[in-house]
Scaffold this active site. Structure first.
Site, mmCIF file in Angstrom:
data_model
loop_
_atom_site.group_PDB
_atom_site.id
_atom_site.type_symbol
_atom_site.label_atom_id
_atom_site.label_comp_id
_atom_site.label_asym_id
_atom_site.label_seq_id
_atom_site.Cartn_x
_atom_site.Cartn_y
_atom_site.Cartn_z
ATOM 1 N N GLY A 178 14.215 1.154 57.471
ATOM 2 C CA GLY A 178 14.352 0.478 57.333
ATOM 3 C C GLY A 178 13.091 -0.220 58.009
ATOM 4 O O GLY A 178 13.111 -1.607 57.727
ATOM 5 N N ASP A 179 12.425 -0.146 58.965
ATOM 6 C CA ASP A 179 11.074 -0.672 59.382
ATOM 7 C C ASP A 179 10.468 -0.446 58.463
ATOM 8 O O ASP A 179 9.210 -1.328 58.408
ATOM 9 C CB ASP A 179 11.027 0.135 61.417
ATOM 10 C CG ASP A 179 12.218 0.167 61.975
ATOM 11 O OD1 ASP A 179 11.979 -1.586 62.315
ATOM 12 O OD2 ASP A 179 12.683 0.802 62.974
#
Length: 412
Positions: A178-179
């Site tokens: 997600g990062d």
């Protein structure tokens, strides 16, 4: 520590980021030659305090997570609440090409060093923000003020809803995807804006949301609902419509096989000594193989469970899409990653041994990126960065003494 190699040589990036998404974006730029100056608060990026640490490291300037996304950068440590700190940032921004930050929305604006202020100082500045739900520049989300981590982006962006064995047990993708997905999109957006700035002299705001980035990579979620009104559910390691495609039990563990198309499937059937599956009407084409994938998996595992991963590697390798499920130990011992320079070693401050970091996956033939240096210690380059923008030794000494800039002379 300046260098003159890489396709982005000559581009200066101010990195006001912390944790993973923002630092990953700027590291991608640094790997390809940009001069990335990591502008940290006096107590540093909190990721510095995250492990793992080597057993002999008593100094603990930073751990493995920080090292993995901050190589090839220089560090200056500023008190941005002080007048001197803000003045230094403005001087740096006046000469920079890019600024990347991932503070909460509006934080830098309130401090007087946000985009609207900095673009008056440097109209060609590309200003990139990476936040959980974006900023108002790209459309003000009702969640603009919500904090977010990787798992939040994966949950709302669509990945967790289709990952896992069933709907009652959603699973996030391993690692901080997600990062890092957001970081990659931010790096891409920054480069497209830089191209525009080089052509026109006009900078702009690049607004990237972690949740948007996950949705952009959720093609199965969007297409299934848009086309047929279906919210797809988790199906383990399979992909709806493709079979055989997934993981299969073997004598000593699990392997991955993807042979959904006719030619691949027919070859697989012959290799597992079950040529009769080719003429079985249940498995006559791709849609039917998916419809009957449970039975097909059972037939394939009748063979694979009698053999080891090593035996199946020798049988399947180079013939059908196949791999054992690798552990970290497997990765570090596989010649592919050595040949591709994907586990380069760097120094670790406070430790007598070198450590590995993930390598540069994009291979350019003329101007390749590379891992040139370890992650910086906090404020390690404060002196040289201040000299770059014209501060005298006397001024620098006074700022060090006042504490508005950290000299970088001691560990955290």
């Amino acid at each position: 520590m300046k260098h003159n190699s890489g396709a982005l040589n000559g581009i200066r990036v101010l990195d006001l980021t912390h944790a993973l998404a923002g630092p990953f974006c700027t590291q991608v730029l640094a790997d390809h030659g940009a001069d990335v100056i990591k502008v940290e608060p006096l107590d540093g990026d909190f990721f510095r305090r995250m492990g793992p640490f080597t057993e002999d490291d008593q100094e603990r300037h930073y751990g493995g997570l920080f090292q993995s996304c901050n190589r090839n950068k220089r560090s200056i440590s500023l008190d941005l609440k002080s007048a001197e700190g803000k003045d230094i940032l403005k001087k740096l921004a006046a000469e920079a090409d890019v600024l990347v930050e991932n503070y909460r929305s509006g934080v830098l604006d309130k401090m007087g060093v946000g985009y609207e202020t900095l673009k008056t100082i440097n109209p060609r500045l590309v200003y990139t923000s990476v936040r959980g739900f974006g900023d108002k520049a790209g459309g003000a989300s009702p969640y603009i003020d919500w904090p977010a981590f990787d798992i939040v982006a994966q949950a709302m962006g669509g990945w967790m809803g289709i990952t896992g064995e069933d709907a009652d047990h959603p699973v996030k993708v391993g690692g901080g995807a997600g990062d890092t997905a957001a970081g990659l999109f931010a790096a891409f957006g920054t480069m497209t804006a830089l191209w525009h700035a080089r052509n026109t002299g006009q900078g702009q705001y690049v607004d990237v949301a972690m949740t948007d980035s996950i949705l952009a990579l959720s093609e199965l979620v969007v297409s299934q609902y848009s086309y047929v009104g279906v919210s797809p559910q988790p199906v383990g390691n399979r992909i709806p419509g493709l079979a055989p495609f997934g993981t299969f039990k073997v004598k000593d563990g699990v392997i991955a096989i993807a042979a959904p198309h006719n030619a691949q499937f027919h070859l697989l059937c012959k290799m597992i000594n079950q040529p009769e599956l080719i003429g079985d009407p249940r498995f006559a084409n791709e849609p039917l193989r998916w419809e009957n994938n449970v039975e097909l998996t059972q037939r394939i595992e009748e063979f694979t469970t009698l053999h080891t991963k090593k035996e199946l590697r020798e049988l399947f390798g180079g013939k059908i899409p196949f791999s054992p499920i690798y552990t970290a130990e497997d990765i570090f011992s596989d010649p592919h990653f050595e040949a591709r320079k994907m586990l380069p070693k760097v120094d670790q401050p406070g430790s007598s041994k070198k450590v590995s970091v993930p390598g540069v996956p994009v291979k350019l033939s003329v101007s390749p990126g590379e891992v040139r240096s370890r992650a910086p210690m906090l404020g390690e380059h404060s002196q040289e960065i201040l000299e770059d923008v014209g501060f005298t030794d006397e001024n620098i000494k006074l700022m060090f003494e006042k504490g508005s800039v950290f000299s970088g002379k001691k560990p955290l």
